[in-house]
Design an enzyme around this catalytic site. Structure first.
Site, PDB file in Angstrom:
ATOM      1  N   HIS A 164     -63.765 -17.564 -10.501  1.00 16.56           N
ATOM      2  CA  HIS A 164     -64.674 -18.368  -9.669  1.00 16.56           C
ATOM      3  C   HIS A 164     -63.928 -19.330  -8.752  1.00 16.56           C
ATOM      4  O   HIS A 164     -64.498 -19.829  -7.794  1.00 16.56           O
ATOM      5  CB  HIS A 164     -65.639 -19.159 -10.561  1.00 16.56           C
ATOM      6  CG  HIS A 164     -66.633 -18.291 -11.264  1.00 16.56           C
ATOM      7  ND1 HIS A 164     -67.956 -18.229 -10.918  1.00 16.56           N
ATOM      8  CD2 HIS A 164     -66.483 -17.413 -12.291  1.00 16.56           C
ATOM      9  CE1 HIS A 164     -68.585 -17.369 -11.691  1.00 16.56           C
ATOM     10  NE2 HIS A 164     -67.712 -16.864 -12.547  1.00 16.56           N
ATOM     11  N   ASP A 372     -62.215 -25.250  -2.478  1.00 18.55           N
ATOM     12  CA  ASP A 372     -63.267 -24.873  -3.421  1.00 18.55           C
ATOM     13  C   ASP A 372     -63.396 -23.353  -3.431  1.00 18.55           C
ATOM     14  O   ASP A 372     -63.374 -22.734  -2.363  1.00 18.55           O
ATOM     15  CB  ASP A 372     -64.607 -25.491  -2.953  1.00 18.55           C
ATOM     16  CG  ASP A 372     -65.515 -25.856  -4.109  1.00 18.55           C
ATOM     17  OD1 ASP A 372     -65.472 -25.153  -5.128  1.00 18.55           O
ATOM     18  OD2 ASP A 372     -66.270 -26.825  -3.978  1.00 18.55           O
TER      19      ASP A 372
END
Ligand code: ADP
Ligand code: F6P
Length: 474
Positions: A164, A372
């Site tokens: 992720h 991110d």
């Protein structure tokens, strides 16, 4: 008591629920904040799957009821595992290293031992609950050794791995003292998924360099197997967020919130875990300079900063929280007035309806991480803007920027650029804002969480039976 084996097993460090203390002092369970849970929880609802993970405490594993039909299989962590595996190797070595080393990664041999031990425990738990020939989907950087350990225990399984967070460029990854073992661990999977094509490319380069294996960005030869690699950008339950945001009670709550904020002309919102990767300090500095320069005025514009505490015993997170809270205090002291703070600062976890109301009240959503993997908050905001209004200010360094190209894109390291782009978003014409939002909403409509799962799982599950079942749920 042994439970029936599952055809789909998700293995993630965290279960989708956390134990917390209710106002009356009783222990209660609530959905844990964080992108991984937000992505997978709605997807698995009503699918006969088992979720193997940790419930957030130490000591013996609690027995948990199934949630929305998904069985919870809890893996226990001791206080030492928590310190050395979760807070140590996962969140003070890998996390900073994978996010451009914006904080200094730490390397300790004891942490590596704990990482191996805990990965072994997760692999054994998954092996115990997966049905013969079943599919096991391992998630994220906490569990990079699990695919290989699990294959040794259960060669009959199909094993997927999805990361992720970003996967760093070779020059950063090469710092890791146990880099070869981490790569080999991931290569136990049949399919390795990343958020972005660049990450798959970084991985293939490292496999060649460190392990001397034949590799392209899509296929890697390991012994007699071929491991496939690809980019599968994760998403959200777009329809669920849109439905929530359109509910009359949520619309009314948004109106009330605006009123409670003093009916300003414009509301800027940020929603983050309190993490140094999220660029909270840079954003506060930009906002404070705009106030100081008179470009924005407290009476007209307010900033709502939600920053839910995270990884609170890790030193870098404690330092960050102290610094953020000092800065919020300074800005409010300097620019606020009685009953009119410049920043409304909230550290509480909110339920989905309250988050949806906050998204609906925000004229500008500022999502400006330094790095991110994806950033689902940005996607949630877009999904919640059911009337096609609202400006998304988005960092170029969030995975989401590759998809939400119509956002007001910004480099959060460039303070002047950040200030200018925030002003541009605040002053944009309704037509410009509307055109951008419509395009982003159309993208999210096609690329929602089910589309993500379908594309990943159909690549992994060649029989296709599981994908058909997932497609029919929801
Ligand atoms: P990360 O995975 O780094 O936490 P993401 O933006 O991808 O970042 O995901 C964060 C998730 O956590 C989102 O689904 C968001 O709605 C949720 N979240 C963030 N803050 C809160 C909060 N205060 N209360 C409840 N959920 C939150
Ligand atoms: O996205 C990265 C991640 O570590 C996820 O695995 C998790 O959803 C989120 O951040 C929250 O972190 P933690 O599980 O450490 O609270």
């Amino acid at each position: 008591m042994r439970q029936n084996p599952s055809s789909l097993v998700v293995v993630a460090n965290r279960l989708p629920i956390d134990d917390s203390v209710a106002p009356d002092g009783a222990c209660e369970w609530r959905r844990s904040p964080g992108g991984l849970v937000s992505a997978l929880h709605p997807l698995l609802r009503h699918t006969p799957a088992t979720w193997v993970g940790w419930a957030g405490g130490t000591g013996p594993a609690p027995r948990l009821p199934a949630i929305d039909g998904v069985r919870m299989h809890c893996v226990a962590l001791t206080a030492e595992d928590l310190r050395d595996h979760y807070e140590g190797f996962a969140n003070a070595t890998l996390w900073p290293l994978y996010h451009d080393a914006v904080e200094q990664p730490e390397y300790h041999r004891r942490w590596w031992e704990a990482y191996q031990r805990v990965n072994q425990r997760f692999a054994e738990a998954a092996a115990a609950v997966a049905e013969p020939g079943g599919l096991v989907w391992v998630q994220d950087y906490h569990l990079q050794l699990v695919p290989r350990l699990l294959r040794a225990l259960r060669p009959d399984l199909r094993i997927g791995f999805f990361l992720h967070v970003p996967f760093p460029p070779p020059e950063l990854f090469m710092q890791l003292p146990r880099r070869a073992e981490l790569l080999r661990g991931m290569l136990g999977a049949d399919l390795i998924g990343f958020q972005r094509a660049q990450a798959a490319h970084n991985f293939a380069q490292l496999v060649v360099k460190v392990l001397d294996l034949p590799a392209t960005d899509r296929r890697i030869g390991v012994d007699d197997r071929v491991v496939r690699v690809g980019a599968y950008p994760v998403s959200i339950d777009t329809a669920e967020m849109a439905a929530l945001a359109g509910r009359p009670d949520v619309t009314a709550r948004a109106r009330r919130l605006r009123h409670d904020l003093g009916d300003p002309q414009q509301v800027i919102l940020s929603v983050d875990r309190m993490d140094y990767t999220k660029g909270i300090e840079q954003r506060l500095k930009a906002y404070s300079e705009l106030l100081a320069g008179g470009d924005v005025k407290v009476r007209d514009t307010v900033l709502v900063q939600v920053a839910v505490p995270s990884r609170e015993r890790v030193g870098q997170y404690q330092i960050l929280r102290d610094r953020v809270e000092r800065e919020v205090g300074r800005i409010n002291g300097e620019f606020g007035r009685v009953g009119e703070p410049a920043i409304h600062y909230l550290t509480q976890p909110f339920d989905r309806a309250e988050l949806a109301a906050l998204y609906r009240v925000a004229d500008v959503m500022a999502v400006t991480p330094l790095r991110d993997g994806m950033n689902l908050v940005a996607k949630e905001y877009v999904a919640a803007r059911v009337d096609d209004t609202g400006a998304l200010l988005l960092s170029e360094f969030a995975g989401a920027a590759a998809e939400l190209e119509q956002a007001y894109l910004v480099n959060p390291h460039d303070l002047e650029g950040l200030k200018q782009m925030l002003l541009t978003a605040l002053r944009a014409s309704p037509d410009d804002v509307g055109d951008r939002m419509r395009a982003m909403r159309a993208h999210l409509h096609r690329h929602d969480i089910r589309a993500w799962a379908r594309s990943y799982l159909s690549a992994l599950d060649q029989t296709g039976s599981l994908v058909t079942r997932l497609g029919s749920t929801g």
